[in-house]
Motif scaffolding. Structure first.
Motif, PDB file in Angstrom:
ATOM      1  N   GLY A   1      34.940  44.510  46.911  1.00  0.00           N
ATOM      2  CA  GLY A   1      33.404  44.344  47.215  1.00  0.00           C
ATOM      3  C   GLY A   1      33.555  44.774  48.968  1.00  0.00           C
ATOM      4  N   GLY A   2      34.740  45.433  49.233  1.00  0.00           N
ATOM      5  CA  GLY A   2      34.650  46.060  50.613  1.00  0.00           C
ATOM      6  C   GLY A   2      36.253  46.474  50.854  1.00  0.00           C
ATOM      7  N   PRO A   3      36.262  47.166  52.261  1.00  0.00           N
ATOM      8  CA  PRO A   3      37.601  47.446  52.467  1.00  0.00           C
ATOM      9  C   PRO A   3      38.839  46.446  52.376  1.00  0.00           C
ATOM     10  CG  PRO A   3      36.013  48.267  53.951  1.00  0.00           C
ATOM     11  CD  PRO A   3      35.177  47.277  53.104  1.00  0.00           C
ATOM     12  N   VAL A   4      39.807  46.731  52.190  1.00  0.00           N
ATOM     13  CA  VAL A   4      40.985  45.638  51.969  1.00  0.00           C
ATOM     14  C   VAL A   4      42.337  46.287  52.715  1.00  0.00           C
ATOM     15  CG1 VAL A   4      40.133  44.672  49.853  1.00  0.00           C
ATOM     16  CG2 VAL A   4      41.690  46.503  49.906  1.00  0.00           C
ATOM     17  N   ARG A   5      43.167  45.364  53.190  1.00  0.00           N
ATOM     18  CA  ARG A   5      44.334  45.660  53.581  1.00  0.00           C
ATOM     19  C   ARG A   5      45.337  45.377  52.391  1.00  0.00           C
ATOM     20  NH1 ARG A   5      45.504  46.681  59.267  1.00  0.00           N
ATOM     21  NH2 ARG A   5      43.464  46.780  60.158  1.00  0.00           N
ATOM     22  N   VAL A   6      46.295  46.137  52.269  1.00  0.00           N
ATOM     23  CA  VAL A   6      47.462  45.938  51.255  1.00  0.00           C
ATOM     24  C   VAL A   6      48.783  45.714  51.608  1.00  0.00           C
ATOM     25  CG1 VAL A   6      45.929  47.232  49.671  1.00  0.00           C
ATOM     26  CG2 VAL A   6      47.580  48.384  51.001  1.00  0.00           C
ATOM     27  N   ALA A   7      49.609  45.119  50.829  1.00  0.00           N
ATOM     28  CA  ALA A   7      51.165  45.080  51.013  1.00  0.00           C
ATOM     29  C   ALA A   7      51.594  46.221  50.158  1.00  0.00           C
ATOM     30  CB  ALA A   7      51.704  43.743  50.381  1.00  0.00           C
ATOM     31  N   VAL A   8      52.377  47.050  50.620  1.00  0.00           N
ATOM     32  CA  VAL A   8      52.968  48.287  50.189  1.00  0.00           C
ATOM     33  C   VAL A   8      54.345  48.031  49.674  1.00  0.00           C
ATOM     34  CG1 VAL A   8      53.441  50.623  50.145  1.00  0.00           C
ATOM     35  CG2 VAL A   8      51.438  49.890  51.413  1.00  0.00           C
ATOM     36  N   ARG A   9      54.824  47.733  48.305  1.00  0.00           N
ATOM     37  CA  ARG A   9      56.104  47.012  48.064  1.00  0.00           C
ATOM     38  C   ARG A   9      56.749  48.014  47.185  1.00  0.00           C
ATOM     39  NH1 ARG A   9      55.657  40.828  46.574  1.00  0.00           N
ATOM     40  NH2 ARG A   9      57.737  41.527  47.367  1.00  0.00           N
ATOM     41  N   SER A  10      58.124  47.715  47.268  1.00  0.00           N
ATOM     42  CA  SER A  10      59.088  48.458  46.598  1.00  0.00           C
ATOM     43  C   SER A  10      59.074  47.965  45.125  1.00  0.00           C
ATOM     44  CB  SER A  10      60.561  48.331  46.867  1.00  0.00           C
ATOM     45  OG  SER A  10      60.844  47.181  47.060  1.00  0.00           O
ATOM     46  N   SER A  11      59.030  48.941  43.958  1.00  0.00           N
ATOM     47  CA  SER A  11      59.171  48.352  42.844  1.00  0.00           C
ATOM     48  C   SER A  11      59.953  49.399  41.823  1.00  0.00           C
ATOM     49  CB  SER A  11      57.751  48.334  41.959  1.00  0.00           C
ATOM     50  OG  SER A  11      57.673  47.761  40.852  1.00  0.00           O
ATOM     51  N   ALA A  12      61.236  49.641  42.478  1.00  0.00           N
ATOM     52  CA  ALA A  12      62.060  50.508  41.819  1.00  0.00           C
ATOM     53  C   ALA A  12      62.283  49.871  40.208  1.00  0.00           C
ATOM     54  CB  ALA A  12      63.232  50.581  42.381  1.00  0.00           C
ATOM     55  N   PRO A  13      62.465  51.181  39.403  1.00  0.00           N
ATOM     56  CA  PRO A  13      62.687  50.720  38.047  1.00  0.00           C
ATOM     57  C   PRO A  13      64.077  49.905  37.718  1.00  0.00           C
ATOM     58  CG  PRO A  13      61.951  52.860  38.119  1.00  0.00           C
ATOM     59  CD  PRO A  13      62.184  52.638  39.535  1.00  0.00           C
ATOM     60  N   GLY A  14      65.117  50.010  38.559  1.00  0.00           N
ATOM     61  CA  GLY A  14      66.150  49.229  38.382  1.00  0.00           C
ATOM     62  C   GLY A  14      66.505  48.140  39.525  1.00  0.00           C
ATOM     63  N   GLU A  15      65.377  47.948  40.229  1.00  0.00           N
ATOM     64  CA  GLU A  15      65.491  46.789  41.306  1.00  0.00           C
ATOM     65  C   GLU A  15      65.836  45.384  40.807  1.00  0.00           C
ATOM     66  OE1 GLU A  15      62.808  45.789  45.177  1.00  0.00           O
ATOM     67  OE2 GLU A  15      62.113  47.199  43.919  1.00  0.00           O
ATOM     68  N   ASP A  16      65.161  45.081  39.535  1.00  0.00           N
ATOM     69  CA  ASP A  16      65.312  43.775  39.194  1.00  0.00           C
ATOM     70  C   ASP A  16      65.819  43.510  37.861  1.00  0.00           C
ATOM     71  OD1 ASP A  16      63.743  42.369  41.357  1.00  0.00           O
ATOM     72  OD2 ASP A  16      62.204  43.425  40.487  1.00  0.00           O
ATOM     73  N   GLY A  17      66.753  44.604  37.426  1.00  0.00           N
ATOM     74  CA  GLY A  17      67.589  44.474  36.304  1.00  0.00           C
ATOM     75  C   GLY A  17      69.033  44.137  36.528  1.00  0.00           C
ATOM     76  N   GLU A  18      69.971  44.657  35.628  1.00  0.00           N
ATOM     77  CA  GLU A  18      71.214  44.321  35.830  1.00  0.00           C
ATOM     78  C   GLU A  18      71.795  44.900  37.219  1.00  0.00           C
ATOM     79  OE1 GLU A  18      73.255  46.030  32.385  1.00  0.00           O
ATOM     80  OE2 GLU A  18      72.080  44.540  30.897  1.00  0.00           O
ATOM     81  N   MET A  19      71.392  45.950  37.608  1.00  0.00           N
ATOM     82  CA  MET A  19      71.833  46.462  38.874  1.00  0.00           C
ATOM     83  C   MET A  19      70.926  45.952  39.962  1.00  0.00           C
ATOM     84  SD  MET A  19      73.768  50.186  38.271  1.00  0.00           S
ATOM     85  CE  MET A  19      73.671  50.252  40.087  1.00  0.00           C
ATOM     86  N   SER A  20      70.842  44.792  40.562  1.00  0.00           N
ATOM     87  CA  SER A  20      69.742  44.490  41.036  1.00  0.00           C
ATOM     88  C   SER A  20      70.011  44.804  42.744  1.00  0.00           C
ATOM     89  CB  SER A  20      69.634  42.849  41.232  1.00  0.00           C
ATOM     90  OG  SER A  20      68.726  42.544  41.834  1.00  0.00           O
ATOM     91  N   PHE A  21      68.820  45.487  43.238  1.00  0.00           N
ATOM     92  CA  PHE A  21      68.936  46.099  44.415  1.00  0.00           C
ATOM     93  C   PHE A  21      67.962  44.874  45.255  1.00  0.00           C
ATOM     94  CE2 PHE A  21      70.208  49.723  42.724  1.00  0.00           C
ATOM     95  CZ  PHE A  21      70.993  50.618  43.778  1.00  0.00           C
ATOM     96  N   ALA A  22      67.639  43.900  44.886  1.00  0.00           N
ATOM     97  CA  ALA A  22      66.582  42.899  45.204  1.00  0.00           C
ATOM     98  C   ALA A  22      66.940  42.429  46.747  1.00  0.00           C
ATOM     99  CB  ALA A  22      66.693  41.552  44.387  1.00  0.00           C
TER     100      ALA A  22
END
Length: 386
Positions: free
Chosen positions: A214-235
């Protein structure tokens, strides 16, 4: 008696043949399912045609198992074929709705309402699971969109960054200066030219997001790497840029991409012997919440393995102050499994961040997520001013 014995022998042979057929169908099913799981575990996008072929084979194998089971049991499970048909119809509908790109072109941007847990290869675990929570669990999330990992690959390829990364990582080891390598690659990413189709896709997605809000918004721009939250976690190793307005969308996008090669990520990637395997990034653009209070909640207290309490950590305002430790957190332990839940408080400064009613409701939502995903959850949350 002889005829009865012959009939029993014939019945035994029929059951034996059906049992072998059932085992064969089960074997085919498991092989195809393994193929799908192996594809989804890799960071490369999965060909939708491959998934559709495999689903057809999986459905056929289950039908063969069901037919053999009924033949062995003399139709004891007569309702099974109808249920399988219904499940198969749902699967076929979901496959027909899956985004495949326009005229064979790769998807660059996907709205949050298009995402679910099966989209990890395309938009990374963070955005895929946020979409799952919003669309398939039905819990409240901020709106947003994801720029896909394929968009990152295109940008890196067109700007020569892939070649640079391969060259820079050659011969690099844990003993090397990750700061120097990081700076060279990050500088190149930050100076990259975002391809015109991707610029247009991000602009269109942001405009659509503003229309929904319903109008202009500000956003959080966030990492979402395919391997970020998997077995090799870059969290925790990749960037998040908060409170981004429209003129700064592309700058924030490049900043998050550049964090793929932040010093800590370079060192971790080297130590895990995955120099370029994990060097791709999907990025989430999520509407900023005007947070009165925020924090993290754990469906099981990680410091107390035998506890059945939900642990909530809360700070006033944005949750980033909890992460960086600039504000002391209030800890609330909620006995959400009890008929009459209780809340125990520890730490914090000043007024309580949450009322007992709010803490119990938050704990209930966290347990809903645990039940959906089938394992303990740690959840970022925020309570807005409305």
């Amino acid at each position: 008696a002889h005829r009865e014995s012959a009939e029993q022998l014939m019945r035994f042979k029929q059951c034996y043949a059906e049992f072998r057929a059932l085992l064969g169908a089960n074997h085919d099913f498991l092989e195809d399912l393994t193929d799908v799981e192996q594809k989804l575990l890799h960071v490369e996008p999965v060909d939708p045609a491959f998934i559709k072929r495999k689903v057809v084979r999986l459905i056929a194998s289950v039908h063969r198992m069901g037919a053999s089971l009924n033949a062995i049991s003399r139709d004891r499970y007569s309702a099974l074929p109808g249920r399988l048909d219904a499940i198969g119809a749902v699967l076929q509908t979901r496959l027909a709705e899956a985004p495949t790109g326009r005229e064979g072109s790769p998807e660059l941007v996907l709205r949050l309402d298009q995402l679910g847990a099966n989209g990890v290869a395309s938009v990374g675990g963070k955005m895929a699971h946020l979409g799952e929570v919003r669309n398939n669990v039905g819990l409240p999330t901020p709106d947003g969109f994801a720029v896909t990992a394929e968009a990152c690959r295109i940008l890196f390829r067109e700007n020569g960054i892939d070649d640079l990364v391969e060259k820079e990582y050659q011969g690099f080891s844990c003993a090397g200066r990750s700061d120097d390598l990081s700076e060279r690659i990050r500088r190149r990413v930050l100076a990259a030219v975002v391809p015109a189709p991707l610029q247009a896709a991000i602009a269109d997605a942001y405009a659509d997001l503003c229309r929904r809000a319903g109008g202009p918004v500000r956003v959080a721009v966030r990492s979402s790497a395919p391997g970020e939250d998997g077995e090799m976690s870059f969290a925790g190793q990749f960037a998040t840029v908060l409170d981004v307005a429209e003129p700064d969308l592309l700058r924030a996008y490049l900043e998050v991409l550049a964090s793929l090669h932040a010093p800590g990520a370079v060192h971790y990637r080297t130590a895990m012997c995955a120099l370029t395997d994990t060097a791709t990034m999907a990025v989430g653009f999520v509407v900023m919440v005007d947070a009165a209070t925020a924090g993290v909640a754990y469906s099981h207290d990680p410091s107390r393995a035998d506890s059945r309490e939900v642990l909530v950590q809360a700070v006033p305002g944005l949750g980033s102050s909890l992460v960086d430790g600039s504000v002391p957190a209030e800890s609330l332990r909620v006995s959400a499994h009890d008929t009459a839940p209780t809340v125990r408080r520890e730490g914090g400064a000043g007024e309580p961040c949450l009322t007992d009613v709010e803490a119990v409701e938050l704990a209930r939502l966290v347990l809903v997520l645990e039940a959906h995903f089938g394992c303990p959850q740690d959840v970022e949350w925020a309570l807005d001013r409305q």
